[in-house]
Design an enzyme around this catalytic site. Structure first.
Site, PDB file in Angstrom:
ATOM      1  N   GLU A  46       0.828  -1.217   0.000  1.00 31.48           N
ATOM      2  CA  GLU A  46       0.000   0.000   0.000  1.00 31.48           C
ATOM      3  C   GLU A  46       0.855   1.257   0.000  1.00 31.48           C
ATOM      4  O   GLU A  46       0.736   2.120   0.872  1.00 31.48           O
ATOM      5  CB  GLU A  46      -0.968  -0.029   1.179  1.00 31.48           C
ATOM      6  CG  GLU A  46      -1.888  -1.223   1.117  1.00 31.48           C
ATOM      7  CD  GLU A  46      -3.020  -1.196   2.144  1.00 31.48           C
ATOM      8  OE1 GLU A  46      -2.987  -0.341   3.034  1.00 31.48           O
ATOM      9  OE2 GLU A  46      -3.920  -2.049   2.019  1.00 31.48           O
ATOM     10  N   GLU A 103      -3.599  -9.248   0.057  1.00 35.24           N
ATOM     11  CA  GLU A 103      -4.178  -9.022   1.397  1.00 35.24           C
ATOM     12  C   GLU A 103      -5.687  -8.936   1.266  1.00 35.24           C
ATOM     13  O   GLU A 103      -6.194  -8.200   0.425  1.00 35.24           O
ATOM     14  CB  GLU A 103      -3.599  -7.720   1.974  1.00 35.24           C
ATOM     15  CG  GLU A 103      -4.032  -7.440   3.399  1.00 35.24           C
ATOM     16  CD  GLU A 103      -3.323  -6.222   3.978  1.00 35.24           C
ATOM     17  OE1 GLU A 103      -2.121  -6.011   3.709  1.00 35.24           O
ATOM     18  OE2 GLU A 103      -3.988  -5.464   4.707  1.00 35.24           O
TER      19      GLU A 103
HETATM   20  C1  GAL Z   1      -4.236  -2.827   5.314  1.00 38.41           C
HETATM   21  C2  GAL Z   1      -2.750  -2.754   5.631  1.00 38.41           C
HETATM   22  C3  GAL Z   1      -2.394  -3.607   6.827  1.00 38.41           C
HETATM   23  C4  GAL Z   1      -3.381  -3.358   7.931  1.00 38.41           C
HETATM   24  C5  GAL Z   1      -4.773  -3.654   7.443  1.00 38.41           C
HETATM   25  C6  GAL Z   1      -5.843  -3.522   8.489  1.00 38.41           C
HETATM   26  O1  GAL Z   1      -4.655  -1.795   4.519  1.00 38.41           O
HETATM   27  O2  GAL Z   1      -1.995  -3.185   4.540  1.00 38.41           O
HETATM   28  O3  GAL Z   1      -1.101  -3.337   7.245  1.00 38.41           O
HETATM   29  O4  GAL Z   1      -3.258  -2.045   8.324  1.00 38.41           O
HETATM   30  O5  GAL Z   1      -5.060  -2.752   6.407  1.00 38.41           O
HETATM   31  O6  GAL Z   1      -7.100  -3.760   7.944  1.00 38.41           O
END
Ligand code: GAL
Length: 828
Positions: A429, A521
């Site tokens: 991100e 993710e």
């Molecule tokens: C994502 C991020 C993670 C964590 C997660 C929580 O956007 O990459 O590190 O913060 O959100 O939902």
């Protein structure tokens, strides 16, 4: 750090398989002192002022400890901590470590180096007053040569390490502070294989034969030329498989070279998730037929690709990546690494059916990768959470310009022999992902990756690769105003990495026709283990909307453990898996997260100090959704019903069941059926909405009318006794090994009391100590390092570490008004 390595020449030299140069090149010859642990007996001082002042002197008070060590986990949770809620409300600060040691006279002509696997952060090192260097990145390993400054024989040496984690915040999650990974002392001949000096690849793999290519960087630090041969022998367990060597070459003084040895392995045993078969390459440098250096590299033989239509193909077979993201902390142990603690996490995940790990968002401990090699996980090894643009004020963006090339290159050279790694991720991100600056940086990073390893695809975790209008608050998805992520569209990446945005996955082939898919993710579901809002309609409270305050959510900041609560950028667990499961081209996903971690509670708000995202809580106890995955991802026969069965008379309760290998589940309350349910379409659970009646809830799963499994939950009475169960009741007497002991609070009929939150006191006699206590409660501010802890939903964990003597450890748990329990752990 040895940065002076020069490539004199690059030799591609022959190769043979059946003939062996010397009978002496056997695995038993391993030089046992090439790399020894340097963890024991350090002195530590914490500058409590939390500012970065140099404060050691003659009056400094030191405490003795063994590494790895995380000082932040020893501190108190602090609402005002400058680490912020993201950092777990635990303070950083400035710490000093020192150690005195002797080096034998015989080693005076050797190269002696110290290797740190990771120090968080900004470490600076001195040996006998000589400054060796600074390393800002807290997660990367590094090495300094000590030999020019050492005393030999009876005169002692002193190494000092300053660790400056005082500028906060510098992380979006709990980082820990200190020399939190292993430290090694390495002793070699002046003619030796370089640090991370081998690179093993398997360019051609068939069932009959695998070609193995071993590049070795060697360095001659002698003042005279050396004539040498390099022999690399491949072993499977202790059996020699094949061997290859170079012809004689001469290396001029103070120079290095890169040598290439090729070998062939007949009928290779392939590395896979189910059978993670490993080989070992032992590299030997020989001068006058005498071995002067020996270096060991574990590797695996496997063949894989990411296919546009079929997803991930491993050894010719389609494998869906069922992965989870993990941060590096180990719950109550903080960030101080312990191999058994990582192994336990992986065992728990494997049992759930997980086959992939993403090392979010930084280089992991080497031990994690070794375990993934051995246990069979598909690893996405990630480098950065930010590039030039920071996410928190004092994070790595401040070090980017000077260090990113070195850090990324080192990570690749350190990690590229691990067969478990299948994907490199250059960032998570990244704020620059939407513009040309991002594209330029991505290009540079891709080049660094490809120079060091061309055998694995490269991705970036983008949020998202294509923005198709998913409103963060209403969660409405509309396929219009398509906006492409600059990096995703640039053609630099080998895999398009999606963070969240599962609504767009089915359009992937249309949006990116030439690049395969990976969900880097997903999900971000939220749950507190053992807590349930009983009727679905009332669950629309916190934190379905992440911008709502806890005051609008549940008292005690609990989040209902039915899979109905999510961060708005993500989904419930079921929603994303349903999509990924449906299409072959969706190669798989890494769920946020496997385990809860310290820091980043959602939303950011005291008193919560740890995350709710885990499928498993901070103590290692599975939440209910664990069994949804187990029913989908494993061949085990599963029937899991929840919630508990302690409610108010007449209260309406939703009972859910996850099951597989059956065509229906029937539920009974006190022997009376309340109905049969079957999953329809893509359902992943079944549900009954029924009035509570104290007694026994029983579920029976059936296939073709025959009972498959039965599960019962009873209404518990008052807490009456404690029960202790160790994951292993015999551990090694090596000052490292751990026994994870679960405490259950039971009623007088041995039923778990699901709402018991008694404070439990622990005491221990014998050869060991208590190193962690935890209930998995994200709002608990009790120390993880104490001897007492309050249970959550009837459970608590206590971690016992062995000492160095064989014998027994007796652990006792007591709670006011309850019958105590004792357990014996043997150390051997
Ligand atoms: C994502 C991020 C993670 C964590 C997660 C929580 O956007 O990459 O590190 O913060 O959100 O939902």
């Amino acid at each position: 750090m040895k940065t002076t390595f020069k490539y004199l020449s690059r030799l591609s030299v022959l190769i043979f398989s059946a003939m062996f140069l010397l009978s002496s090149c056997s695995k038993e010859n391993t030089f046992s002192n090439r790399k020894i642990s340097f963890n024991a007996d350090w002195s530590f001082h914490l500058n409590d002022s939390l500012t970065n002042k140099d404060t050691i002197g003659t009056s400094t008070k030191w405490r003795t400890l063994d590494l790895p060590h995380d000082w932040s986990i020893e501190g108190k949770f602090d609402e005002k901590s400058s680490a912020g809620y993201g950092g777990g409300s635990l303070n950083g600060g400035l710490g000093w470590y020192k150690k005195t040691f002797k080096i034998a006279k015989e080693d005076i002509n050797k190269i002696i180096s110290i290797t740190f696997d990771g120090v968080y952060k900004n470490s600076e090192v001195w040996i006998n007053g000589h400054y060796l260097g600074k390393r800002p990145n807290g997660y990367i390993g590094f090495q300094y040569e000590l030999s020019p400054y050492l005393n030999y024989g009876e005169k002692t040496n002193e190494i000092i390490v300053k660790v400056d984690n005082s500028k906060q915040p510098n992380s979006r999650w709990y980082s820990g502070s200190g020399i939190f990974r292993n430290v090694w002392l390495e002793t070699t001949d002046k003619l030796h294989v370089e640090h991370w000096g081998t690179y093993v690849t398997t360019p051609k793999v068939t069932a009959e034969k695998a070609s193995v290519n071993i590049e070795t960087r060697i360095q001659n630090d002698h003042l005279e030329s050396k004539k040498l041969t390099l022999v690399t022998t491949i072993y499977k367990e202790d059996k020699k498989v094949t061997s290859g060597s170079t012809t004689y070459i001469t290396l001029t003084p103070k120079s290095g070279t890169l040598l290439n040895v090729k070998a062939e392995v007949e009928s290779p045993v392939l590395w896979s998730v189910e059978k993670p078969e490993l080989y070992t390459a032992i590299t030997e440098i020989l001068v006058d037929d005498k071995i002067v250096d020996q270096y060991k590299t574990n590797f695996g033989i496997r063949e894989f690709k990411f296919d546009l239509n079929k997803g991930f193909i491993l050894n010719g077979k389609q494998v869906k990546i069922k992965g989870v993201c993990m941060h590096h902390d180990l719950g109550p142990l903080g960030s101080a690494i312990n191999t058994r603690a990582i192994e336990r996490q992986l065992e728990i995940l494997k049992e759930m059916g997980v086959n992939g790990i993403r090392t979010s968002h930084n280089p992991p401990a080497p031990e994690l990768l070794d375990l993934c090699d051995k246990m069979g996980f598909i690893v996405m090894d990630e480098a950065f959470d930010m590039w030039k643009q920071n996410k928190t004020k004092y994070d790595y963006a401040n070090d980017w310009d000077k260090w990113h090339r070195i850090d990324l290159g080192d990570q690749l050279r350190r990690d590229r022999n691990h067969p478990s790694i299948f994907i490199w991720s250059i960032g998570n991100e990244i704020p620059e992902q939407w513009n040309e600056t991002g594209v330029e940086i991505a290009k540079e990073l891709a080049e660094i990756v490809r120079i060091n390893d061309k055998t694995r695809p490269l991705t970036a975790a983008m949020n998202p690769p294509v923005n198709m209008n998913i409103d963060a608050v209403t969660l409405q998805f509309e396929k219009k105003n398509v906006q492409f992520n600059a990096i995703a569209k640039s053609g630099i990446l080998d895999l398009i990495g999606y963070n969240y945005a599962h609504q767009t996955y089915e359009y992937h082939q249309k949006n990116f026709p030439n690049t395969p898919f990976i969900a880097t993710e997903t999900t971000s579901g939220l749950e507190t283990r053992g807590y349930y809002d009983t009727v679905s309609d009332t669950i629309k409270k916190w934190p379905v909307r992440w911008d709502l305050k806890f005051t609008e959510g549940n008292p005690g900041n609990t989040v209902s453990a039915y899979d109905q609560v999510q961060a708005p950028w993500g989904s419930t667990h079921e929603a994303t898996w349903k999509v990924i499961k449906k299409h072959d081209f969706l190669s798989g996903m890494y769920i946020w997260t496997g385990f809860d971690y310290i820091g980043e509670p959602t939303p950011y708000e005291w008193p919560s100090v740890s995350s709710y995202f885990g499928i498993v809580d901070l103590a290692g106890f599975p939440k209910d959704v664990y069994y949804m995955y187990q029913s989908e991802w494993t061949d085990k026969t599963v029937l899991h019903i929840f919630p508990h069965w302690n409610w108010k008379a007449g209260q309406t309760v939703d009972v859910w069941a996850y099951y597989n290998n059956a065509d229906e589940v029937e539920l009974f309350v006190n022997g009376k059926s309340v109905g049969k349910r079957s999953k329809k379409g893509d359902d992943l659970h079944v549900m009954w909405r029924i009035p509570f009646q104290a007694g026994t809830l029983k579920a029976i799963s059936r296939k073709n009318g025959k009972t498959v499994l039965e599960k019962e939950i009873k209404t518990a009475g008052n807490p009456s006794q404690l029960k202790l169960t160790a994951d292993r009741s015999t551990i090694k007497a090596d000052k490292n090994d751990l026994s994870f002991v679960t405490v259950d609070i039971l009623d007088d009929k041995e039923t778990l009391v699901p709402n018991a939150n008694n404070e439990i006191n622990f005491s221990l006699t014998g050869n060991g100590k208590i190193v962690g206590v935890c209930s998995g409660d994200p709002v608990s501010h009790e120390s993880y390092k104490g001897n007492k802890h309050t249970a959550l939903a009837g459970k608590c964990l206590v971690i016992v570490q062995s000492g160095d003597k064989t014998g027994r450890v007796e652990l006792t748990a007591k709670a006011k008004g309850l019958k105590p329990a004792t357990i014996v752990i043997t150390t051997e």
